[in-house]
Write a protein that holds these residues in place. Sequence first.
Motif, mmCIF file in Angstrom:
data_model
loop_
_atom_site.group_PDB
_atom_site.id
_atom_site.type_symbol
_atom_site.label_atom_id
_atom_site.label_comp_id
_atom_site.label_asym_id
_atom_site.label_seq_id
_atom_site.Cartn_x
_atom_site.Cartn_y
_atom_site.Cartn_z
ATOM 1 N N THR A 9 -2.146 49.283 -16.416
ATOM 2 C CA THR A 9 -1.826 48.554 -17.491
ATOM 3 C C THR A 9 -1.301 47.299 -17.140
ATOM 4 O O THR A 9 -0.703 47.082 -16.046
ATOM 5 C CB THR A 9 -1.085 49.208 -18.497
ATOM 6 O OG1 THR A 9 0.283 49.725 -17.755
ATOM 7 C CG2 THR A 9 -1.745 50.564 -18.867
ATOM 8 N N PHE A 10 -1.098 46.502 -18.178
ATOM 9 C CA PHE A 10 -0.262 45.080 -17.787
ATOM 10 C C PHE A 10 1.214 45.460 -18.443
ATOM 11 O O PHE A 10 1.346 46.342 -19.016
ATOM 12 C CB PHE A 10 -0.872 44.140 -18.700
ATOM 13 C CG PHE A 10 -2.253 43.660 -18.175
ATOM 14 C CD1 PHE A 10 -2.471 42.430 -17.307
ATOM 15 C CD2 PHE A 10 -3.567 44.043 -18.678
ATOM 16 C CE1 PHE A 10 -3.556 41.956 -16.485
ATOM 17 C CE2 PHE A 10 -4.526 43.386 -18.127
ATOM 18 C CZ PHE A 10 -4.929 42.565 -17.014
ATOM 19 N N PRO A 11 2.040 44.599 -17.837
ATOM 20 C CA PRO A 11 3.447 44.782 -18.214
ATOM 21 C C PRO A 11 3.405 44.493 -19.866
ATOM 22 O O PRO A 11 2.631 43.689 -20.271
ATOM 23 C CB PRO A 11 4.249 43.707 -17.579
ATOM 24 C CG PRO A 11 3.614 43.501 -16.489
ATOM 25 C CD PRO A 11 2.041 43.761 -16.594
ATOM 26 N N VAL A 12 4.302 45.095 -20.556
ATOM 27 C CA VAL A 12 4.518 44.824 -21.967
ATOM 28 C C VAL A 12 4.806 43.428 -22.123
ATOM 29 O O VAL A 12 4.113 42.840 -23.285
ATOM 30 C CB VAL A 12 5.479 45.650 -22.485
ATOM 31 C CG1 VAL A 12 5.850 45.313 -24.098
ATOM 32 C CG2 VAL A 12 5.220 47.122 -22.412
ATOM 33 N N SER A 13 5.329 42.546 -21.263
ATOM 34 C CA SER A 13 5.565 41.443 -21.363
ATOM 35 C C SER A 13 4.577 40.333 -21.481
ATOM 36 O O SER A 13 4.396 39.129 -21.762
ATOM 37 C CB SER A 13 6.717 40.966 -20.396
ATOM 38 O OG SER A 13 6.300 40.976 -19.118
ATOM 39 N N ALA A 14 3.478 40.850 -20.678
ATOM 40 C CA ALA A 14 2.188 40.188 -20.689
ATOM 41 C C ALA A 14 1.167 40.044 -21.969
ATOM 42 O O ALA A 14 0.444 39.182 -21.921
ATOM 43 C CB ALA A 14 1.270 40.700 -19.403
ATOM 44 N N VAL A 15 1.654 40.976 -22.894
ATOM 45 C CA VAL A 15 0.666 41.046 -24.060
ATOM 46 C C VAL A 15 1.629 40.302 -25.283
ATOM 47 O O VAL A 15 2.529 41.114 -25.747
ATOM 48 C CB VAL A 15 0.291 42.154 -24.543
ATOM 49 C CG1 VAL A 15 -0.705 42.313 -25.727
ATOM 50 C CG2 VAL A 15 -0.528 42.731 -23.095
ATOM 51 N N GLN A 16 1.257 39.177 -25.866
ATOM 52 C CA GLN A 16 1.971 38.752 -27.072
ATOM 53 C C GLN A 16 1.140 39.170 -28.415
ATOM 54 O O GLN A 16 -0.072 38.989 -28.627
ATOM 55 C CB GLN A 16 2.108 37.222 -26.972
ATOM 56 C CG GLN A 16 2.684 36.389 -28.253
ATOM 57 C CD GLN A 16 2.622 35.154 -28.055
ATOM 58 O OE1 GLN A 16 2.552 34.581 -27.046
ATOM 59 N NE2 GLN A 16 3.256 34.510 -29.046
ATOM 60 N N LEU A 17 1.623 39.685 -29.456
ATOM 61 C CA LEU A 17 1.049 40.157 -30.723
ATOM 62 C C LEU A 17 0.747 38.907 -31.250
ATOM 63 O O LEU A 17 1.763 37.841 -31.618
ATOM 64 C CB LEU A 17 1.767 41.301 -31.360
ATOM 65 C CG LEU A 17 1.888 42.587 -30.787
ATOM 66 C CD1 LEU A 17 2.474 43.525 -31.620
ATOM 67 C CD2 LEU A 17 0.545 43.117 -30.321
ATOM 68 N N LEU A 18 -0.242 38.672 -32.005
ATOM 69 C CA LEU A 18 -0.364 37.522 -32.766
ATOM 70 C C LEU A 18 -0.666 38.181 -34.315
ATOM 71 O O LEU A 18 -0.493 39.312 -34.749
ATOM 72 C CB LEU A 18 -1.809 36.947 -32.803
ATOM 73 C CG LEU A 18 -2.085 36.505 -31.172
ATOM 74 C CD1 LEU A 18 -3.297 35.723 -31.010
ATOM 75 C CD2 LEU A 18 -0.961 35.455 -31.055
ATOM 76 N N ALA A 19 -0.675 37.227 -35.475
ATOM 77 C CA ALA A 19 -0.481 37.566 -36.753
ATOM 78 C C ALA A 19 -1.349 38.707 -37.241
ATOM 79 O O ALA A 19 -2.523 38.943 -37.054
ATOM 80 C CB ALA A 19 -0.749 36.430 -37.557
ATOM 81 N N SER A 20 -0.700 39.759 -37.753
ATOM 82 C CA SER A 20 -1.314 41.062 -37.880
ATOM 83 C C SER A 20 -0.315 42.061 -38.386
ATOM 84 O O SER A 20 0.986 41.880 -38.466
ATOM 85 C CB SER A 20 -1.938 41.827 -36.813
ATOM 86 O OG SER A 20 -0.943 42.309 -35.864
ATOM 87 N N PRO A 21 -0.696 43.164 -39.042
ATOM 88 C CA PRO A 21 0.242 44.072 -39.664
ATOM 89 C C PRO A 21 1.179 44.671 -38.499
ATOM 90 O O PRO A 21 2.139 45.131 -38.604
ATOM 91 C CB PRO A 21 -0.646 45.302 -40.223
ATOM 92 C CG PRO A 21 -1.533 44.611 -40.624
ATOM 93 C CD PRO A 21 -2.279 43.341 -39.666
ATOM 94 N N PHE A 22 0.364 44.828 -37.144
ATOM 95 C CA PHE A 22 1.388 45.295 -36.235
ATOM 96 C C PHE A 22 2.172 44.222 -35.688
ATOM 97 O O PHE A 22 3.416 44.784 -35.208
ATOM 98 C CB PHE A 22 0.245 45.511 -34.966
ATOM 99 C CG PHE A 22 -0.662 46.419 -35.050
ATOM 100 C CD1 PHE A 22 -0.507 47.793 -35.033
ATOM 101 C CD2 PHE A 22 -1.996 46.114 -35.488
ATOM 102 C CE1 PHE A 22 -1.456 48.793 -35.156
ATOM 103 C CE2 PHE A 22 -2.956 47.021 -35.791
ATOM 104 C CZ PHE A 22 -2.714 48.518 -35.645
#
Length: 788
Positions: A26-39
């Motif tokens: 997996t990628f580090p959590v820091s490598a994935v930025q959430l964009l506009a969504s319910p999440f």
Amino acid sequence: MRGKALLLSAWLVPGIVLGQSKPLETFPVSAVQLLASPFQVAQQTDKAYILALNPDRLLAPYLAEAGLPPKAERYGNWENTGLDGHMGGHYLSALAYMYAATADAQVQQRLTYMINQLEQCQQQNGNGYLGGVPGGRAMWQQIKEGRIDANSFGLNKKWVPLYNLHKTYAGLRDAYMIGGNEKAKGMLIKLTDWCLDLTANLSDEQIQQMLRSEHGGLNEVFADVAQLTGDTKYLRLAQRFSHRAVLEPLLAGKDMLNGMHANTQIPKVIGFERIAEVGGDPAWANAATFFWKTVVENRTVSIGGNSVSEHFNPTTSFASMLESTEGPETCNTYNMLKLSKQLYLTSGSTRYLDFYERATYNHILSTQHPGQGGFVYFTPMRPRHYRVYSQPQEGMWCCVGSGLENHGKYGELAYAHRGQQELLVNLFLPSRLTWPAQGLTLTQETTFPREERSQLKLQLKKARQFALSIRQPNWLPTGKLQVLVNGKPVATSAVSPGYVTVQRKWRSGDVVTVALPMETKAEYLPDHSPWVSFVHGPVVLAAVTDTTDLVGLHANGQRMAHVASGPLYPVEEAPVLVSTDKNVAAGITPVPGQPLTFSAAKLIDSDKYRNMRLVPFSQIHDARYMVYWPVTTPEGLAARKEEIRRRDEEKRALEARTVDQVTPGEQQPESDHGFQGEQTESGSHRNRHWRHAKGWFSYNLRNPNRSARALRVTYSGGDKDRQFTILVNGMPLTKVALQGNPQGDFYDVDYALPKALQQANAPTTLVVKFEAAPGSTAGGVFDVRLLK
């Protein structure tokens, strides 16, 4: 420093033999930025809740146990009734994930403060110990000396202290490996060394005795420490802390889970899999795989959750799931997602991602109130019931702890990679992935599942050859996954099973469009009973039926406030679906102009409910709802309604008379009712839990309005020649001599309560005690309740 620590989960340490190669990372959590969504909304709502908590109140149990003055009063609820400190461990993990996910400086400061304060506690203890267990020092000394008294409720008369301690271990691990706090690593190793010393003179049999008490995933954390340090002594500790009573049936491929406390078992199995990864034992990995398969395929409802009143119900009957107000527990799904992630990374099988997606989109996302915040403990599947939500300064349940973590983790498995040659897109989640090693930023733009497509935009520092693999989910019609690159169809291959792969030289500005057509399908309960839910793609659909009688919607600090205690609406009055089509979903039609909104008007046999709308379950809050629907044919409608009415009427009548009730042998109800006992055991018979004692056991039952007139006790027809006394508040109520009951397996006996308990000055708590006669046994007792 942050990036360095966040990659530690991929370390392979000399001195530890990996039993299975890891084809995926997996990628580090820091490598994935959430964009506009319910999440993203859920993530930000969670962050606000996290920061609303007072760290000094969470730290108070640790400081007190270390002999240091607390800076604030400890929280109430579970945090001052025996599980003191468990929330502090969850809080470390939640802060670590939230900092990694958002890079919020305030969250990092809070994590640093917590670690620094806990370091002082550990130093003050002087032996590596760090915990908030009340009276822990004396208890751990008893354990070290081999004086062990363990049962499902606890250890040496403490409420599951090993489970409590596991939260601290996991919090330290996550603070280091996810949050990048270097100090936490040393603290974790010191705490593990303390446990090595604690158990050094205990036999394996004594440790197995200790593991009768819920102990979380201690074996998993010890395996993590083995990999972090490269020292096999920690792997041996992990193996010793693996509960053989659960492991051995799984090794033999036997499902012995009926009646077991569900969330006690799942972390153990996570540990079995982790030990297999670190220590190289494929048999233990097979046990974990078997467990996952039987739980997901035979014990899980459509939203991805499992268990009734925290226990695994029989696979042959989900009737209790439909009757109970205590449906799937959030902690269970939190842990099943962890196990699914592990099994995916070691096997590469996308079936684990299919479950991960279903449970994330439907159960996890639905368990946090999107406006006010607050976390859900039980999600009832009972028709026309509802959920309740915690409040930051009140509820300190286990599902608040796991809830704090859940909504900072949405990006952890959205993407994966196989070396530098293959990038895998696992979830259709609006997000931005940064992969520095490839000089790549991938932006996924989508409103999925509101729209049936996702768009991947690539930015590259220089053109590069690699494979882009896109998961082909199990809900997608065969052959319907379409991929366009820069607006043109492209050839795909099946390099990785469960994915479609595009191999080419990618350039900055390339855009990949993925078509994701969805169908609406009917899913029956795993026992194949005539109850159905509807799923559109990966999204479970549900309908609001009422917004009335939502008693305790936002829970206070009372012990049972996590249960939706409002009136039980008659199941026979819930809408019934009537269909002549074997494909019931054919009667579900989209509502024009309203995405993810459907009508069941063609199926519903009730004018009152015919115009209800089905929408994603995760969108429904502050309401009573339907997830599962009774379904029948026109010819069977009358009989079906009568069957439902008969089943439900007696249950509701009993509930209406019940002032308070406890199920002996079930961990949480016993805990909530102040269980105490000596020489007592619990188990299950014909899928019902029991407790008996050669000594005694007791419960504190609430009688707030002094309205109780009788004590009802349920016995088994097979128990004979047992003599005991029932006492109420220390006074004998009756002597009991069980001689069996040839009329049936279970029977009820009502004992009239003294009229003095009705007086205005009478106590509002009744201590009900079952005390065995010399040489005999008290019980078994299957149900205890006060009746009006």
